[in-house]
Every structure is written in structure tokens, then in C-alpha cells.
Design an enzyme around this catalytic site. Structure first.
Site, PDB file in Angstrom:
ATOM      1  N   GLY A  10       0.779  -1.236   0.000  1.00  0.00           N
ATOM      2  CA  GLY A  10       0.000   0.000   0.000  1.00  0.00           C
ATOM      3  C   GLY A  10       0.805   1.277   0.000  1.00  0.00           C
ATOM      4  O   GLY A  10       0.357   2.302   0.515  1.00  0.00           O
ATOM      5  N   THR A 124      -6.849  -0.467  12.987  1.00  0.00           N
ATOM      6  CA  THR A 124      -7.493   0.816  13.251  1.00  0.00           C
ATOM      7  C   THR A 124      -8.226   0.803  14.583  1.00  0.00           C
ATOM      8  O   THR A 124      -8.684  -0.260  15.041  1.00  0.00           O
ATOM      9  CB  THR A 124      -8.512   1.135  12.131  1.00  0.00           C
ATOM     10  OG1 THR A 124      -9.304   2.264  12.498  1.00  0.00           O
ATOM     11  CG2 THR A 124      -9.452  -0.036  11.884  1.00  0.00           C
ATOM     12  N   ASP A 125      -8.390   1.973  15.172  1.00  0.00           N
ATOM     13  CA  ASP A 125      -9.167   2.070  16.409  1.00  0.00           C
ATOM     14  C   ASP A 125     -10.644   1.759  16.182  1.00  0.00           C
ATOM     15  O   ASP A 125     -11.387   1.475  17.120  1.00  0.00           O
ATOM     16  CB  ASP A 125      -9.012   3.449  17.063  1.00  0.00           C
ATOM     17  CG  ASP A 125      -9.419   4.612  16.168  1.00  0.00           C
ATOM     18  OD1 ASP A 125      -9.840   4.386  15.017  1.00  0.00           O
ATOM     19  OD2 ASP A 125      -9.306   5.764  16.628  1.00  0.00           O
ATOM     20  N   GLU A 126     -11.077   1.769  14.926  1.00  0.00           N
ATOM     21  CA  GLU A 126     -12.483   1.490  14.634  1.00  0.00           C
ATOM     22  C   GLU A 126     -12.893   0.056  14.949  1.00  0.00           C
ATOM     23  O   GLU A 126     -14.089  -0.241  15.047  1.00  0.00           O
ATOM     24  CB  GLU A 126     -12.803   1.822  13.176  1.00  0.00           C
ATOM     25  CG  GLU A 126     -12.692   3.304  12.862  1.00  0.00           C
ATOM     26  CD  GLU A 126     -13.317   3.674  11.535  1.00  0.00           C
ATOM     27  OE1 GLU A 126     -14.396   3.143  11.215  1.00  0.00           O
ATOM     28  OE2 GLU A 126     -12.726   4.500  10.815  1.00  0.00           O
ATOM     29  N   TYR A 151     -16.072  -1.701   6.898  1.00  0.00           N
ATOM     30  CA  TYR A 151     -14.620  -1.462   6.890  1.00  0.00           C
ATOM     31  C   TYR A 151     -13.984  -1.943   8.181  1.00  0.00           C
ATOM     32  O   TYR A 151     -13.002  -2.690   8.174  1.00  0.00           O
ATOM     33  CB  TYR A 151     -14.326   0.024   6.670  1.00  0.00           C
ATOM     34  CG  TYR A 151     -12.945   0.420   7.143  1.00  0.00           C
ATOM     35  CD1 TYR A 151     -11.798  -0.087   6.523  1.00  0.00           C
ATOM     36  CD2 TYR A 151     -12.767   1.277   8.238  1.00  0.00           C
ATOM     37  CE1 TYR A 151     -10.532   0.248   6.976  1.00  0.00           C
ATOM     38  CE2 TYR A 151     -11.506   1.614   8.682  1.00  0.00           C
ATOM     39  CZ  TYR A 151     -10.394   1.095   8.054  1.00  0.00           C
ATOM     40  OH  TYR A 151      -9.138   1.419   8.516  1.00  0.00           O
ATOM     41  N   ALA A 152     -14.520  -1.498   9.315  1.00  0.00           N
ATOM     42  CA  ALA A 152     -13.962  -1.878  10.610  1.00  0.00           C
ATOM     43  C   ALA A 152     -14.036  -3.383  10.810  1.00  0.00           C
ATOM     44  O   ALA A 152     -13.111  -4.001  11.356  1.00  0.00           O
ATOM     45  CB  ALA A 152     -14.702  -1.153  11.728  1.00  0.00           C
ATOM     46  N   LYS A 155     -11.226  -5.082   8.929  1.00  0.00           N
ATOM     47  CA  LYS A 155      -9.935  -4.937   9.612  1.00  0.00           C
ATOM     48  C   LYS A 155      -9.867  -5.838  10.843  1.00  0.00           C
ATOM     49  O   LYS A 155      -8.817  -6.418  11.151  1.00  0.00           O
ATOM     50  CB  LYS A 155      -9.698  -3.479   9.998  1.00  0.00           C
ATOM     51  CG  LYS A 155      -9.513  -2.536   8.818  1.00  0.00           C
ATOM     52  CD  LYS A 155      -8.320  -2.899   7.954  1.00  0.00           C
ATOM     53  CE  LYS A 155      -7.002  -2.682   8.654  1.00  0.00           C
ATOM     54  NZ  LYS A 155      -5.829  -2.985   7.795  1.00  0.00           N
ATOM     55  N   ASN A 250     -15.763  16.787  14.760  1.00  0.00           N
ATOM     56  CA  ASN A 250     -15.574  17.108  13.342  1.00  0.00           C
ATOM     57  C   ASN A 250     -15.806  18.588  13.060  1.00  0.00           C
ATOM     58  O   ASN A 250     -15.075  19.196  12.270  1.00  0.00           O
ATOM     59  CB  ASN A 250     -16.521  16.253  12.492  1.00  0.00           C
ATOM     60  CG  ASN A 250     -16.108  14.795  12.465  1.00  0.00           C
ATOM     61  OD1 ASN A 250     -14.970  14.442  12.787  1.00  0.00           O
ATOM     62  ND2 ASN A 250     -17.030  13.919  12.079  1.00  0.00           N
ATOM     63  N   HIS A 277     -23.351   6.010  12.163  1.00  0.00           N
ATOM     64  CA  HIS A 277     -22.167   6.833  12.394  1.00  0.00           C
ATOM     65  C   HIS A 277     -21.710   6.731  13.855  1.00  0.00           C
ATOM     66  O   HIS A 277     -22.443   7.105  14.774  1.00  0.00           O
ATOM     67  CB  HIS A 277     -22.484   8.290  12.048  1.00  0.00           C
ATOM     68  CG  HIS A 277     -21.282   9.100  11.698  1.00  0.00           C
ATOM     69  ND1 HIS A 277     -21.363  10.355  11.129  1.00  0.00           N
ATOM     70  CD2 HIS A 277     -19.958   8.851  11.831  1.00  0.00           C
ATOM     71  CE1 HIS A 277     -20.153  10.825  10.921  1.00  0.00           C
ATOM     72  NE2 HIS A 277     -19.278   9.947  11.355  1.00  0.00           N
TER      73      HIS A 277
END
Length: 321
Positions: A10, A124-126, A151-152, A155, A250, A277
Site C-alpha cells: 500500500g 485501526t481504532d475502529e 470497513y472496521a 480490519k 468534526n 455513524h
């Protein structure tokens, strides 16, 4: 001194590209081979060309190619950065994320086991899920993983495959879980460069909901230094949270960028919130600090990492195009 040879996946991406630049500029004792499939031609701008870096354009899911490159180069380490990362896209369709982040990871695990290569899996922290309030305690490496988006989940699946290979095949591995990372050369599908691009082009800045979601921000160079510290203090089977422990909503990030650029507040537009979210991510990084790592960049301030990032994009607007 003989240099240790590292395979990176990557390296057309933001995090791996900055990592390889940092290590080579600091003249650390590593040489690199890297792989990226280049899904977007613009990502070629991220490839760092250097005599200490040999690049291959290919897919980590190509088992035959991966086996050949492991045979030819005799790596000491694999640092697996490659991943599909855009949460919105994973919600629209998870297939790409399963292929790249799960199947691709298994191909690399198999090669590391076969060729006796140490593997650093960049997560990731997710994977921890979401904290529900500003007062919830930050996650440690022992906290339960409970991902909330595709996604999380992909991972987290990669993490479990790495751990399983360690248990069943003796894979020598380390896992990192990083907070939100920012800095130069990040593509404008991510929050900070998207905001900067919108302001430069005088276009609406879309913010999900009311922008109250809280994220934990770490500069990409600090993250690279954390990975180097792990390599220098390698201990098989360990998991490390990497975070500067600087949390902002954000909308705070948007307003701070507008302040730096002296315009853009009128462009802020609140749009329908993303499905599922997560409210807040926050990780405890005390474990990696015991290795001697600490972040060098503050997020805010005239000399902080965010202002440095804004200035880089203003000076390199071609990258956003």
C-alpha cells in the site's frame, strides 16, 4: 551495517507513503520493497522513488506473485498497510473490503508463514466500535473489539486471521491500532483534505449531522515514528494502540481549518448523517509510550500539525486535483 529488508504493502497510499519517506530521509537501517495495485492513477504521485526502495505494481490477492516476491527478496519484515479504507464506500458495498482486507491479508499471512517473515498488521481504532459519551474511558489493547461498519469489521477479521496464524502456525506478528491519521499527501476523500479542497475551490463543505462526532487525531509522521519504535523493540504477539490522544469533534476540525485559511465558515453545510455513524473513538496509548515513543505534533496551534498540513496543501494544490 546490514540493512533489514522490509516489504510494505500500500505504498501509493497516504500512510505507507509517508512512512517510507520518513524512514529513508532519517537514514534508518532498512531497505524497502513495496507493492500497490494503483486503483487510481493519481496515487502514483505518492510513490517515493529512491535507490533504497523497489516498487511493484500488483495486487496483494495475487497469491502466485506474492509467493514469488517473497522467494526472491528474502524479507525480514512485512508491514501490511494496504487496505480499502473508506467507510462510506464499505457501507454502500462491502465486497471490495472483504477481498482486499480479508482475503488479501490471508495471502500475505500464508507467505509470511511459509517464508518465516515477521508481520506487522496495521489496524485501526475502529475495530473497538464506538464510545457513547465524552466521559467514557479510552480503549486499551485489552478492550473488546466490536466493529460497527463493514470497513472496521474487515480490519477486525484481518486481526483475527493474524492471531490465528500466530497460534496455529507460529506466525511472528505485531498488531497496531491507530487513531485517525492526518498530514500531507492524503487524498481528498478524507475529512481534512476534503475541507481544504472545498475552501480552495469555494465549494460547499458537507458535514454529517451536526458534526459532533469526536475523533482522536495523530500526525502521520508521529505514526511512522511509532512503527519504527515497534520494529526496534519487536516483541511477538503484542498489540499497540497508536494515538496522540488529541480529540476533537468534526465541526471543531472544520472551524480550525477555516480559521487557518481565513475563509470558509460560510461554506459549512450540514447534511444527512451517515448510517450507523460512530460517535467517538478514543484509545489509550500508554503501552507504546513505554517503548519510548511520544507524539511530537500538537494538532492545534500556529506551529501545530494541522497548520502544517494546511500549508502543505496550499503549496501543493496540484495534489488535490
Amino acid at each position: 551495517m546490514n540493512k533489514q529488508k522490509i516489504l510494505l504493502t500500500g505504498t501509493a497510499g497516504f500512510i505507507a507513503g509517508n512512512f517510507i519517506r520518513k524512514v529513508i530521509f532519517d537514514k534508518l537501517p532498512y531497505e524497502f520493497v513495496s507493492i500497490d495495485k494503483i486503483t487510481n492513477n493519481n496515487l502514483l504521485n505518492n510513490i517515493f522513488v529512491n535507490k533504497s526502495h523497489q516498487f511493484y505494481m500488483n495486487n496483494i490477492c495475487d497469491r502466485h506473485f506474492i509467493d514469488l516476491i517473497f522467494q526472491y527478496h528474502k524479507f525480514d519484515y512485512l508491514i501490511h498497510y494496504a487496505a480499502s479504507t473508506h467507510v462510506d464506500k464499505s457501507i454502500e458495498s462491502a465486497n471490495e473490503f472483504i477481498e482486499n482486507n480479508v482475503l488479501g491479508t490471508q495471502v500475505l499471512i500464508d507467505a509470511c508463514v511459509k517464508h518465516n517473515v515477521k508481520m506487522l498488521y496495521f489496524s485501526t481504532d475502529e475495530v473497538y466500535g464506538a464510545l457513547k459519551s465524552e466521559n467514557d474511558i479510552s480503549w486499551t489493547e485489552d478492550s473488546e473489539i466490536s466493529p460497527n461498519n463493514p470497513y472496521a469489521a474487515s480490519k477486525a477479521a484481518g486481526e483475527l486471521l493474524v492471531k490465528a496464524a500466530g497460534k496455529t502456525h507460529g506466525l511472528d506478528y505485531v498488531i497496531t491500532r491507530s487513531s485517525n491519521i492526518y498530514g500531507p499527501r492524503q487524498t481528498p476523500d478524507k475529512l481534512i483534505p476534503k475541507i481544504i479542497k472545498c475552501i480552495l475551490e469555494d465549494k460547499s463543505i458537507p458535514i454529517y449531522g451536526k458534526g459532533m462526532q469526536i475523533r482522536d487525531w495523530t500526525n502521520v509522521i508521529d505514526n511512522a515514528q511509532a512503527v519504527v519504535k515497534i520494529l526496534e523493540n519487536w516483541k511477538s504477539g503484542e498489540i499497540y494502540n497508536i494515538s496522540a490522544n488529541q480529540e476533537f469533534s468534526n465541526i471543531e476540525v472544520v472551524q480550525e481549518i477555516c480559521n487557518f485559511m481565513n475563509k470558509g465558515h460560510n461554506l459549512i453545510t450540514f447534511v444527512e448523517d451517515r448510517k450507523g455513524h460512530d460517535f467517538r473513538y478514543s484509545i489509550n496509548s500508554s503501552k507504546i509510550k513505554k517503548l519510548g515513543w511520544s507524539p511530537s505534533y500538537r494538532f492545534k496551534g500556529p506551529e501545530g500539525g494541522l497548520s502544517h498540513t494546511v500549508n502543505w496543501y496550499k503549496a501543493n494544490q496540484w495534489f488535490l486535483k
